[in-house]
Design an enzyme around this catalytic site. Structure first.
Site, PDB file in Angstrom:
ATOM      1  N   CYS A  30       0.823  -1.209   0.000  1.00 39.00           N
ATOM      2  CA  CYS A  30       0.000   0.000   0.000  1.00 39.00           C
ATOM      3  C   CYS A  30       0.859   1.262   0.000  1.00 39.00           C
ATOM      4  O   CYS A  30       0.438   2.306  -0.502  1.00 39.00           O
ATOM      5  CB  CYS A  30      -0.928   0.014   1.215  1.00 39.00           C
ATOM      6  SG  CYS A  30      -2.120  -1.344   1.229  1.00 39.00           S
ATOM      7  N   PHE A  31       2.038   1.163   0.582  1.00 35.92           N
ATOM      8  CA  PHE A  31       2.898   2.343   0.719  1.00 35.92           C
ATOM      9  C   PHE A  31       4.219   2.179  -0.018  1.00 35.92           C
ATOM     10  O   PHE A  31       5.160   2.931   0.216  1.00 35.92           O
ATOM     11  CB  PHE A  31       3.135   2.643   2.202  1.00 35.92           C
ATOM     12  CG  PHE A  31       1.856   2.871   2.962  1.00 35.92           C
ATOM     13  CD1 PHE A  31       1.157   4.053   2.823  1.00 35.92           C
ATOM     14  CD2 PHE A  31       1.348   1.882   3.780  1.00 35.92           C
ATOM     15  CE1 PHE A  31      -0.025   4.261   3.505  1.00 35.92           C
ATOM     16  CE2 PHE A  31       0.153   2.082   4.471  1.00 35.92           C
ATOM     17  CZ  PHE A  31      -0.533   3.276   4.326  1.00 35.92           C
TER      18      PHE A  31
END
Length: 539
Positions: A504-505
Site C-alpha cells: 500500500c505504501f
C-alpha cells in the site's frame, strides 16, 4: 493503521458483499501471515492455436495453425534523444513527450517505446493544466505533451471521485476463488459506484488495503480473465508481441457477456485509480475504448493478424487485371474458422455479397467492410459489453484528450520496462539506512542482475503492480493518488532473513544482510515462491 484511522474507518458508511459479510477462513495454514498469490501464468500464458481460412480459401493459400513461443511484450531501451534520432531512416517517429519517444517500424508495424531525458513541468504549468476546461484542453491537445495530458485527465477524473470519508465500497473475498467471488460481488452490489474508494480484504489475511491490495487484486483479475481458462480472449496468431483480442464465437450467452462487462469495470477502475495495467490487447480494442465509432484502417489489421494484413495489403496495392479478378474470385463475404476448421461465423458484407466480386472499382469498399467485420462486427456484443462496463467508471469524452492510441496505451498500461537505475534514484531510506549502506548496495546489485521478467515479479511484491507509471518510479502512488516513493526500512526482527513488504505504501523492510549472496537468496525466494508471498503491516 493508527487508532485514529481505525475510528474513522469504522464510522464511515460501508458496503460489504452480503454473501461474504462473515466469511470463514480457509486455505493455507498460518493464513494470517501468508497471502497466496497465483502468479503461475503471469508472464506465461499458454500460446493459443487459432485458424483463419477465409483468405486462404479465396487466394488458394493452405490454412495454417500458428503457435508461437512466448516473447516479451515490448522492447524498451534506456537511451538518449540523440541516440534515438540516429535510428534507420525507415523508422518513423510518432511522438516525443514526457520523456518517452514512441516509434513505429514501417516494415513490421511494431511500436517501440524508448526512454529519453524526462521533461519536468513547474508548479505554475501544472496548475494551468489542472484549471483547463475540457474545451480548452481539446483545443490545445496537439500542443500538450503526454505528462500534461495525464495531469489534466487525473484532475478531470478526480472531480468525479467520491471522498472515502463519505462512502466507499468494501469487498471481502477468498483468495482461492478470487475471480468468481469478485464477479459475484459486483453482480449483487446495489448501486455499485466505482468512483468511490474500493477496498479489498482477503479472508484470513491481516493486510489492510490502502491501495496496494487493490493493485494486486486488479492485476490478478485481469491476468485470469485474459487466460485460456475463461475463454473470453484469444491470443492473436503471427504477431511478435503477445497480444489478445476478444474470442470469436457463434453466439455469446448473457452470462458470458456479463464477464466482459465486469472486465470493463475493472479496467476502468484501474485507469481511475492510476493502477498501471498489464493489458496486452490488440490496438483495435484500445481505439474502441477511445472512440467506439472509430473507423479502422489497414494498419489496425496489422496488429490483429499479419497473414490477413499481408493479403489485404496486396489487394489494396495491386491494380487488378481482368485475369486477376477471374482467378481470385473474391466475393463480398467473410468466413471465420475455429481451431478445428469449423466455420463459426459467415456473413455477407453487402446485400447479395456472395454474388458480388471485387474489382478495381469496389475493392476499397471491400477492404473497409472486411476490416470492420473482423475488428468490430465479429465481436460486436463482446466489445459493447466491455465498453459499457468501462464507461461506468470512465466517461468516453474524457479520453478525447488523446490523439493517438499509443498515448492512451501508455497512460493505461504504464511502462513494462523496469529500470533499476531509475528505481534506485527514486528511493527513500529510513532510520539507519542510506544509499551508501552496505546492505543497500547489496540490494541494488542483486536487482541489477535480474532479468525483466523477474524484476516485474519483484516489483509486484513491492508495489502490487507489475508495471511502472509512465513517469517512472517517481510517479509511484499510494491510494487516493498520493505520491509515495519506494521506501526501504530496516527490519526490526532479529535474525530475520526475509524481506517483507507493504504494497500500500510501496515500502519494504530489509534485514541486515551480511553479504550479496544473502540478499540474492532472499530476492530469489520471493520470485520463486510467488504463490506464497508474505505481507504484513506495522501500522
Amino acid at each position: 493503521m493508527g487508532n485514529s484511522c481505525k475510528k474513522c474507518f469504522e464510522r464511515r458508511p460501508q458496503k460489504i458483499h452480503p454473501q461474504l459479510k462473515t466469511p470463514n477462513p480457509k486455505g493455507h495454514q498460518n493464513l494470517n501471515n501468508f497471502i497466496s498469490v497465483d502468479q503461475a501464468s503471469l508472464f506465461h500464458f499458454q500460446p493459443e492455436q487459432y485458424q483463419f481460412r477465409h483468405l486462404g480459401k479465396q487466394f488458394g493459400i493452405q490454412p495454417i495453425t500458428i503457435s508461437r513461443p512466448l516473447i516479451l511484450l515490448t522492447n524498451v531501451i534506456n537511451s538518449n534523444v540523440s541516440q534515438l534520432d540516429s535510428d534507420e531512416s525507415d523508422r518513423q517517429e510518432v511522438r516525443v513527450s514526457m520523456g518517452w519517444k514512441v516509434k513505429k517500424d514501417s516494415s513490421s508495424g511494431n511500436t517501440v517505446w524508448q526512454v529519453s531525458d524526462r521533461i519536468s513541468l513547474d508548479k505554475n504549468r501544472r496548475r494551468e493544466i489542472r484549471n483547463m476546461t475540457m474545451e480548452q484542453a481539446l483545443i490545445q491537445r496537439s500542443n500538450l505533451c503526454l505528462e500534461e495530458k495525464k495531469i489534466w485527465l487525473q484532475k478531470y477524473l478526480g472531480k468525479q471521485r467520491i471522498p472515502y470519508v463519505d462512502d466507499r465500497e468494501i469487498l471481502v473475498i477468498n483468495r482461492e476463488n478470487l475471480v468468481q467471488e469478485s464477479f459475484d460481488a459486483f453482480q449483487t452490489f446495489i448501486d455499485l459506484n466505482l468512483h468511490k474508494e474500493l477496498q479489498i480484504f482477503f479472508v484470513g489475511e491481516k493486510a489492510q488495503d490502502a491501495g496496494g491490495v487493490e493493485r494486486e487484486w486488479i492485476t490478478q483479475i485481469v491476468q485470469h480473465l485474459l487466460s485460456n481458462e475463461f475463454g473470453l480472449f484469444r491470443r492473436l496468431p503471427g504477431l511478435q508481441e503477445v497480444t489478445y483480442y476478444f474470442e470469436i464465437k457463434k453466439e455469446e450467452g448473457n452470462k458470458q457477456l456479463q464477464w466482459y462487462y465486469f472486465l470493463g469495470q475493472i479496467v476502468g477502475k484501474a485507469l481511475f485509480d492510476q493502477v498501471p495495467l498489464n493489458f496486452p490487447v490488440c490496438k483495435a480494442l484500445m481505439k474502441l475504448m477511445m472512440n467506439k465509432n472509430v473507423k479502422f484502417t489497414l494498419e489496425d489489421l496489422r496488429s490483429y493478424d499479419s497473414q490477413i494484413y499481408n493479403s489485404i495489403k496486396m489487394i489494396s496495392s495491386t491494380s487488378l487485371t481482368p485475369e486477376d479478378i477471374k482467378a481470385l474470385m473474391i466475393n463480398f463475404t467473410v468466413e471465420i474458422y475455429d481451431k478445428n476448421g469449423t466455420i463459426i461465423q459467415y456473413a455477407e458484407l453487402i446485400p447479395d455479397g456472395a454474388n458480388t466480386y471485387i474489382n478495381n472499382e469496389n475493392k476499397q469498399q471491400f477492404i473497409e467492410l472486411f476490416i470492420d467485420y473482423h475488428l468490430r462486427k465479429s465481436v460486436q456484443k463482446q466489445f459493447e459489453n466491455f465498453l459499457q462496463g468501462f464507461s461506468t467508471v470512465i466517461r468516453p469524452e474524457s479520453l478525447k484528450i488523446f490523439e493517438e492510441v499509443d498515448e492512451f496505451e501508455l497512460i493505461l498500461c504504464g511502462s513494462p520496462y523496469v529500470n533499476v537505475e531509475d528505481w534506485q534514484d527514486n528511493t527513500l531510506y529510513r532510520e539507519t539506512l542510506s544509499k551508501s549502506s552496505q546492505v543497500i548496495q547489496f540490494f541494488w546489485k542483486a536487482l541489477e542482475e535480474l532479468n525483466q521478467e523477474d524484476l516485474r515479479i519483484f516489483l509486484q511484491f513491492c508495489t502490487g503492480s507489475t508495471r511502472v507509471p509512465i513517469e517512472g518510479f517517481k510517479g509511484l502512488i499510494s491510494n487516493r493518488g498520493k505520491l509515495q516513493k519506494f521506501t526501504i526500512i530496516p527490519s526490526q526482527e532479529e535474525n530475520s532473513q526475509m524481506i517483507k513488504a507493504q504494497t500500500c505504501f510501496n515500502r519494504i523492510y530489509i534485514p541486515q544482510f551480511k553479504s550479496l549472496e544473502e540478499v540474492q537468496t532472499a530476492v530469489n525466494q520471493i520470485i520463486i515462491n510467488r504463490e506464497n508471498w508474505l505481507y504484513f503491516d506495522y501500522e
